[in-house]
Scaffold this motif. Structure first.
Motif, short mmCIF file in Angstrom:
data_model
loop_
_atom_site.label_atom_id
_atom_site.label_comp_id
_atom_site.label_asym_id
_atom_site.label_seq_id
_atom_site.Cartn_x
_atom_site.Cartn_y
_atom_site.Cartn_z
N LYS A 270 47.04 -21.61 12.73
CA LYS A 270 46.48 -22.73 13.11
C LYS A 270 44.87 -22.64 13.16
CE LYS A 270 46.19 -20.95 17.81
NZ LYS A 270 46.61 -21.19 19.57
N ASN A 271 44.39 -21.26 12.66
CA ASN A 271 42.69 -21.55 12.52
C ASN A 271 42.58 -20.90 11.26
OD1 ASN A 271 42.52 -21.76 15.44
ND2 ASN A 271 43.00 -19.17 15.70
N ALA A 272 43.41 -20.94 10.44
CA ALA A 272 43.36 -20.98 8.91
C ALA A 272 42.10 -22.02 8.15
CB ALA A 272 44.30 -20.98 7.92
N LYS A 273 41.20 -21.48 7.59
CA LYS A 273 40.13 -22.34 7.00
C LYS A 273 40.07 -22.41 5.57
CE LYS A 273 38.51 -23.15 11.18
NZ LYS A 273 38.64 -24.57 11.84
N ILE B 285 56.12 -7.54 13.36
CA ILE B 285 54.77 -7.68 12.77
C ILE B 285 53.99 -9.23 13.18
CG2 ILE B 285 53.97 -8.14 10.30
CD1 ILE B 285 56.01 -6.24 9.23
N GLY B 286 52.90 -9.19 13.58
CA GLY B 286 51.90 -10.12 13.75
C GLY B 286 50.96 -10.48 12.66
N VAL B 287 50.86 -11.60 12.13
CA VAL B 287 50.04 -11.89 11.09
C VAL B 287 49.12 -13.19 11.43
CG1 VAL B 287 49.69 -12.64 8.59
CG2 VAL B 287 51.42 -11.10 9.39
N GLY B 288 47.88 -13.15 11.47
CA GLY B 288 47.11 -14.40 11.42
C GLY B 288 46.33 -14.61 10.32
N LEU C 88 43.52 -15.31 -0.28
CA LEU C 88 44.14 -15.32 1.13
C LEU C 88 43.67 -14.13 1.94
CD1 LEU C 88 46.13 -16.64 3.15
CD2 LEU C 88 48.02 -15.16 2.15
N ALA C 89 43.22 -14.41 3.29
CA ALA C 89 42.56 -13.55 4.07
C ALA C 89 43.45 -13.50 5.37
CB ALA C 89 41.12 -13.83 4.42
N ILE C 90 43.87 -12.63 5.64
CA ILE C 90 44.93 -12.46 6.89
C ILE C 90 44.55 -11.14 7.87
CG2 ILE C 90 46.84 -13.39 5.92
CD1 ILE C 90 48.17 -10.76 5.10
N THR C 91 44.81 -11.11 8.93
CA THR C 91 44.79 -10.12 9.83
C THR C 91 46.19 -9.86 10.19
OG1 THR C 91 42.44 -10.85 10.50
CG2 THR C 91 43.79 -9.23 12.20
N VAL C 92 46.43 -8.42 10.73
CA VAL C 92 47.86 -8.09 10.77
C VAL C 92 47.98 -6.98 11.97
CG1 VAL C 92 50.03 -6.69 9.84
CG2 VAL C 92 48.30 -8.29 8.37
N ASN C 93 48.93 -7.07 12.86
CA ASN C 93 49.22 -6.09 13.93
C ASN C 93 50.66 -5.81 13.93
OD1 ASN C 93 46.48 -5.49 15.41
ND2 ASN C 93 46.45 -7.68 15.34
N VAL C 94 50.92 -4.58 14.37
CA VAL C 94 52.48 -4.23 14.41
C VAL C 94 52.43 -3.46 15.85
CG1 VAL C 94 54.02 -2.55 13.55
CG2 VAL C 94 52.28 -3.62 11.92
N GLU D 256 42.96 -0.87 15.47
CA GLU D 256 42.29 -1.90 15.18
C GLU D 256 43.25 -2.74 14.23
OE1 GLU D 256 39.55 -2.48 16.26
OE2 GLU D 256 39.29 -0.47 17.31
N PRO D 257 42.84 -4.16 14.37
CA PRO D 257 43.64 -5.09 13.67
C PRO D 257 43.37 -4.88 11.93
CG PRO D 257 42.74 -6.20 15.22
CD PRO D 257 42.16 -4.74 15.36
N LYS D 258 44.34 -4.87 11.39
CA LYS D 258 44.21 -4.82 9.74
C LYS D 258 43.85 -5.88 9.11
CE LYS D 258 44.32 -2.18 5.87
NZ LYS D 258 43.19 -1.16 5.32
N GLN D 259 42.81 -6.00 8.41
CA GLN D 259 42.51 -7.06 7.67
C GLN D 259 42.81 -6.89 6.05
OE1 GLN D 259 38.31 -7.65 9.08
NE2 GLN D 259 38.98 -9.46 10.25
N PHE D 260 43.24 -7.79 5.51
CA PHE D 260 43.67 -7.97 4.05
C PHE D 260 42.82 -8.99 3.29
CE2 PHE D 260 47.35 -5.57 5.76
CZ PHE D 260 47.32 -4.29 5.14
N THR D 261 42.38 -8.81 2.11
CA THR D 261 42.14 -9.90 1.33
C THR D 261 43.23 -9.99 0.09
OG1 THR D 261 39.76 -9.72 1.95
CG2 THR D 261 40.34 -10.72 -0.16
N VAL D 262 43.82 -10.98 0.15
CA VAL D 262 45.10 -11.06 -0.82
C VAL D 262 44.46 -11.91 -2.13
CG1 VAL D 262 47.61 -11.48 -1.15
CG2 VAL D 262 46.37 -10.87 1.03
#
Length: 201
Positions: free
Chosen positions: A44-47, A83-86, A107-113, A125-131
């Motif tokens: 919902k916050n994807a820009k 797995i939670g992905v923002g 694509l930029a995402i933030t992941v938690n497990v 810490e939340p893991k951030q990925f640039t895909v």
């Protein structure tokens, strides 16, 4: 650039893509006792960033969840992890001038497990990925010209799922019996919350 050099470059890109094609037909990389529980994607916050085709939150959530299910659902362990992905931001390449202006999708995402038994997040810490999109004969000249929005999203989502899988493999210490037992014991005495993930060898 001469036509021969251009042709050679495109052929090389296609061959590279063939070598790096999706590996879901191969056995998954082992990293411990793992089974996928909830697979939650929030977009919902994807820009959109820069020139980009527009995608809805529902489209991202559906496509990413499908890709994560396809990859992480192959594991058949006995311990459940969620797995939670923002979705933070994205750019879906628009048509440009081949080899002059050929924007790439990202694509930029933030992941938690989360550990289901301990009800605790296992990464401190939340893991951030640039895909980035996969290189192919089509994307090398700009996926905005050669792929639909849906194809671009599927490409990025598959690569995101692969990066998440590789991250978990790199942190196999999180999934040992000792690590899961320590989280369960701590949860029993302190309640739910964030526990720094073990990093020892």
């Amino acid at each position: 650039m001469g036509m021969r050099a251009l042709f050679s470059g495109i052929v090389a890109a296609v061959l590279l893509s063939a070598c790096a094609r999706d590996d879901l037909s191969q056995p998954p990389k082992d990293f411990g006792d793992f089974a996928l529980g909830y697979n939650v994607v929030v977009a919902k916050n994807a820009k959109p960033v820069g020139p980009s085709r527009k995608a809805t939150a529902e489209e991202w959530e559906t496509t990413l969840k499908s890709a994560i299910d396809a990859r992480m659902g192959r594991y058949e362990g006995e311990k459940l992890y969620h797995i939670g992905v923002g979705v933070d931001a994205y750019a879906l390449a628009v048509p440009g001038v081949p080899l002059v202006l050929s924007p790439k999708s990202v694509l930029a995402i933030t992941v938690n497990v989360w550990d289901d038994t301990a009800q605790r997040k296992i990464n401190a810490e939340p893991k951030q990925f640039t895909v980035l999109e996969s290189l192919s004969g089509g994307t090398v000249i700009g996926s905005g010209l050669t792929q639909s929005k849906e194809e671009q999203m599927a490409n990025l989502s598959a690569n995101a799922a692969r990066l998440i899988n590789d991250w978990l493999v790199e942190n196999a210490a999180w999934f040992t019996p000792e690590a899961s037992g320590a989280r369960a014991a701590l949860a029993a005495t302190m309640g739910s919350g964030v526990v720094p993930a073990p990093t020892g060898n």
